[in-house]
Design a protein around this motif. Structure first.
Motif, PDB file in Angstrom:
ATOM      1  N   MET A   1      46.468  78.909  95.754  1.00  0.00           N
ATOM      2  CA  MET A   1      45.859  77.597  95.683  1.00  0.00           C
ATOM      3  C   MET A   1      46.567  76.672  96.668  1.00  0.00           C
ATOM      4  O   MET A   1      47.766  76.787  96.896  1.00  0.00           O
ATOM      5  N   SER A   2      45.858  75.721  97.223  1.00  0.00           N
ATOM      6  CA  SER A   2      46.448  74.796  98.181  1.00  0.00           C
ATOM      7  C   SER A   2      47.108  73.619  97.470  1.00  0.00           C
ATOM      8  O   SER A   2      46.912  73.380  96.282  1.00  0.00           O
ATOM      9  N   ASP A   3      47.884  72.891  98.230  1.00  0.00           N
ATOM     10  CA  ASP A   3      48.575  71.728  97.672  1.00  0.00           C
ATOM     11  C   ASP A   3      47.594  70.654  97.220  1.00  0.00           C
ATOM     12  O   ASP A   3      46.529  70.471  97.809  1.00  0.00           O
ATOM     13  N   VAL A   4      47.987  69.955  96.182  1.00  0.00           N
ATOM     14  CA  VAL A   4      47.232  68.838  95.635  1.00  0.00           C
ATOM     15  C   VAL A   4      48.151  67.624  95.679  1.00  0.00           C
ATOM     16  O   VAL A   4      49.352  67.741  95.431  1.00  0.00           O
ATOM     17  N   THR A   5      47.597  66.463  96.008  1.00  0.00           N
ATOM     18  CA  THR A   5      48.388  65.236  96.017  1.00  0.00           C
ATOM     19  C   THR A   5      47.980  64.382  94.829  1.00  0.00           C
ATOM     20  O   THR A   5      46.801  64.131  94.616  1.00  0.00           O
ATOM     21  N   TYR A   6      48.985  63.966  94.070  1.00  0.00           N
ATOM     22  CA  TYR A   6      48.775  63.068  92.934  1.00  0.00           C
ATOM     23  C   TYR A   6      49.262  61.687  93.334  1.00  0.00           C
ATOM     24  O   TYR A   6      50.302  61.545  93.981  1.00  0.00           O
ATOM     25  N   TYR A   7      48.503  60.669  92.952  1.00  0.00           N
ATOM     26  CA  TYR A   7      48.868  59.278  93.213  1.00  0.00           C
ATOM     27  C   TYR A   7      49.187  58.634  91.873  1.00  0.00           C
ATOM     28  O   TYR A   7      48.442  58.800  90.907  1.00  0.00           O
ATOM     29  N   VAL A   8      50.296  57.904  91.844  1.00  0.00           N
ATOM     30  CA  VAL A   8      50.812  57.401  90.577  1.00  0.00           C
ATOM     31  C   VAL A   8      51.241  55.946  90.696  1.00  0.00           C
ATOM     32  O   VAL A   8      51.797  55.537  91.724  1.00  0.00           O
ATOM     33  N   ALA A   9      50.998  55.180  89.633  1.00  0.00           N
ATOM     34  CA  ALA A   9      51.531  53.824  89.488  1.00  0.00           C
ATOM     35  C   ALA A   9      52.444  53.842  88.269  1.00  0.00           C
ATOM     36  O   ALA A   9      52.095  54.420  87.236  1.00  0.00           O
ATOM     37  N   MET A  10      53.631  53.231  88.395  1.00  0.00           N
ATOM     38  CA  MET A  10      54.598  53.254  87.299  1.00  0.00           C
ATOM     39  C   MET A  10      55.307  51.910  87.193  1.00  0.00           C
ATOM     40  O   MET A  10      55.900  51.437  88.166  1.00  0.00           O
ATOM     41  N   PRO A  11      55.243  51.298  86.004  1.00  0.00           N
ATOM     42  CA  PRO A  11      55.916  50.009  85.810  1.00  0.00           C
ATOM     43  C   PRO A  11      57.398  50.181  85.464  1.00  0.00           C
ATOM     44  O   PRO A  11      57.839  51.264  85.082  1.00  0.00           O
ATOM     45  N   PHE A  12      58.134  49.092  85.573  1.00  0.00           N
ATOM     46  CA  PHE A  12      59.525  49.029  85.138  1.00  0.00           C
ATOM     47  C   PHE A  12      59.675  47.852  84.193  1.00  0.00           C
ATOM     48  O   PHE A  12      59.012  46.831  84.350  1.00  0.00           O
ATOM     49  N   LEU A  13      60.541  48.020  83.196  1.00  0.00           N
ATOM     50  CA  LEU A  13      60.789  46.970  82.218  1.00  0.00           C
ATOM     51  C   LEU A  13      62.253  46.987  81.833  1.00  0.00           C
ATOM     52  O   LEU A  13      63.005  47.866  82.242  1.00  0.00           O
ATOM     53  N   ILE A  14      62.647  46.013  81.035  1.00  0.00           N
ATOM     54  CA  ILE A  14      64.017  45.931  80.543  1.00  0.00           C
ATOM     55  C   ILE A  14      64.007  46.391  79.089  1.00  0.00           C
ATOM     56  O   ILE A  14      63.231  45.902  78.280  1.00  0.00           O
ATOM     57  N   ASP A  15      64.916  47.325  78.741  1.00  0.00           N
ATOM     58  CA  ASP A  15      64.978  47.808  77.354  1.00  0.00           C
ATOM     59  C   ASP A  15      65.846  46.866  76.509  1.00  0.00           C
ATOM     60  O   ASP A  15      66.363  45.855  76.999  1.00  0.00           O
ATOM     61  N   ALA A  16      66.002  47.189  75.251  1.00  0.00           N
ATOM     62  CA  ALA A  16      66.750  46.345  74.308  1.00  0.00           C
ATOM     63  C   ALA A  16      68.206  46.156  74.714  1.00  0.00           C
ATOM     64  O   ALA A  16      68.833  45.150  74.350  1.00  0.00           O
ATOM     65  N   ASP A  17      68.761  47.100  75.468  1.00  0.00           N
ATOM     66  CA  ASP A  17      70.150  47.001  75.927  1.00  0.00           C
ATOM     67  C   ASP A  17      70.291  46.210  77.228  1.00  0.00           C
ATOM     68  O   ASP A  17      71.395  46.052  77.738  1.00  0.00           O
ATOM     69  N   GLY A  18      69.164  45.777  77.795  1.00  0.00           N
ATOM     70  CA  GLY A  18      69.184  45.038  79.052  1.00  0.00           C
ATOM     71  C   GLY A  18      69.159  45.906  80.288  1.00  0.00           C
ATOM     72  O   GLY A  18      69.325  45.423  81.398  1.00  0.00           O
ATOM     73  N   SER A  19      68.924  47.198  80.107  1.00  0.00           N
ATOM     74  CA  SER A  19      68.863  48.129  81.239  1.00  0.00           C
ATOM     75  C   SER A  19      67.430  48.242  81.759  1.00  0.00           C
ATOM     76  O   SER A  19      66.475  48.159  80.990  1.00  0.00           O
ATOM     77  N   THR A  20      67.300  48.446  83.057  1.00  0.00           N
ATOM     78  CA  THR A  20      65.986  48.670  83.651  1.00  0.00           C
ATOM     79  C   THR A  20      65.561  50.099  83.374  1.00  0.00           C
ATOM     80  O   THR A  20      66.323  51.037  83.602  1.00  0.00           O
ATOM     81  N   VAL A  21      64.347  50.262  82.859  1.00  0.00           N
ATOM     82  CA  VAL A  21      63.817  51.589  82.564  1.00  0.00           C
ATOM     83  C   VAL A  21      62.398  51.712  83.098  1.00  0.00           C
ATOM     84  O   VAL A  21      61.679  50.719  83.228  1.00  0.00           O
ATOM     85  N   ALA A  22      62.008  52.931  83.398  1.00  0.00           N
ATOM     86  CA  ALA A  22      60.641  53.205  83.862  1.00  0.00           C
ATOM     87  C   ALA A  22      59.709  53.246  82.665  1.00  0.00           C
ATOM     88  O   ALA A  22      60.047  53.778  81.616  1.00  0.00           O
ATOM     89  N   GLY A  23      58.525  52.683  82.848  1.00  0.00           N
ATOM     90  CA  GLY A  23      57.490  52.747  81.828  1.00  0.00           C
ATOM     91  C   GLY A  23      56.635  53.989  82.032  1.00  0.00           C
ATOM     92  O   GLY A  23      56.985  54.876  82.816  1.00  0.00           O
ATOM     93  N   ALA A  24      55.530  54.034  81.342  1.00  0.00           N
ATOM     94  CA  ALA A  24      54.623  55.183  81.426  1.00  0.00           C
ATOM     95  C   ALA A  24      53.917  55.218  82.776  1.00  0.00           C
ATOM     96  O   ALA A  24      53.289  54.242  83.192  1.00  0.00           O
ATOM     97  N   ALA A  25      54.024  56.357  83.451  1.00  0.00           N
ATOM     98  CA  ALA A  25      53.354  56.550  84.737  1.00  0.00           C
ATOM     99  C   ALA A  25      51.858  56.760  84.504  1.00  0.00           C
ATOM    100  O   ALA A  25      51.460  57.388  83.527  1.00  0.00           O
ATOM    101  N   GLU A  26      51.048  56.224  85.405  1.00  0.00           N
ATOM    102  CA  GLU A  26      49.596  56.366  85.324  1.00  0.00           C
ATOM    103  C   GLU A  26      49.072  57.047  86.586  1.00  0.00           C
ATOM    104  O   GLU A  26      49.315  56.565  87.690  1.00  0.00           O
ATOM    105  N   GLU A  27      48.372  58.143  86.414  1.00  0.00           N
ATOM    106  CA  GLU A  27      47.775  58.827  87.556  1.00  0.00           C
ATOM    107  C   GLU A  27      46.562  58.031  88.033  1.00  0.00           C
ATOM    108  O   GLU A  27      45.794  57.511  87.233  1.00  0.00           O
ATOM    109  N   CYS A  28      46.402  57.958  89.353  1.00  0.00           N
ATOM    110  CA  CYS A  28      45.295  57.220  89.963  1.00  0.00           C
ATOM    111  C   CYS A  28      44.512  58.149  90.885  1.00  0.00           C
ATOM    112  O   CYS A  28      45.007  59.192  91.303  1.00  0.00           O
ATOM    113  N   GLN A  29      43.298  57.759  91.228  1.00  0.00           N
ATOM    114  CA  GLN A  29      42.411  58.597  92.029  1.00  0.00           C
ATOM    115  C   GLN A  29      42.751  58.635  93.519  1.00  0.00           C
ATOM    116  O   GLN A  29      42.397  59.583  94.200  1.00  0.00           O
ATOM    117  N   SER A  30      43.412  57.577  94.019  1.00  0.00           N
ATOM    118  CA  SER A  30      43.703  57.504  95.451  1.00  0.00           C
ATOM    119  C   SER A  30      44.940  56.654  95.676  1.00  0.00           C
ATOM    120  O   SER A  30      45.433  55.999  94.753  1.00  0.00           O
TER     121      SER A  30
END
Length: 83
Positions: free
Chosen positions: A1-30
């Protein structure tokens, strides 16, 4: 099978400890859709920023290359090696 490219958007937020953490990644069409979604996520309630990135590989073998950053929005960590 040939390579496939996935496009993703991912937010960042501050957790309860004040650390920066990645949120849930969302796959996009392009890359354009990922850029638009990341920009919107960066402005979302509780989010401090977001990134749009792509990743290519072969889903049949599970072999994927490193993520390619498309753009950062807002306050995003400098080290994105964990994408």
């Amino acid at each position: 099978m040939s390579d496939v490219t996935y496009y993703v958007a991912m937010p960042f937020l501050i957790d309860a400890d004040g650390s920066t953490v990645a949120g849930a990644a969302e796959e996009c069409q392009s890359s354009t859709a990922a850029l638009r979604r990341a920009e919107a996520l960066a402005r979302g309630t509780g989010h401090i920023g977001a990134v749009a990135f792509s990743r290519s590989g072969d889903p049949m073998t599970g072999e994927f290359g490193d993520a390619t950053l498309l753009r950062k929005f807002g306050n995003v960590p400098e080290d994105l090696a964990t994408l």
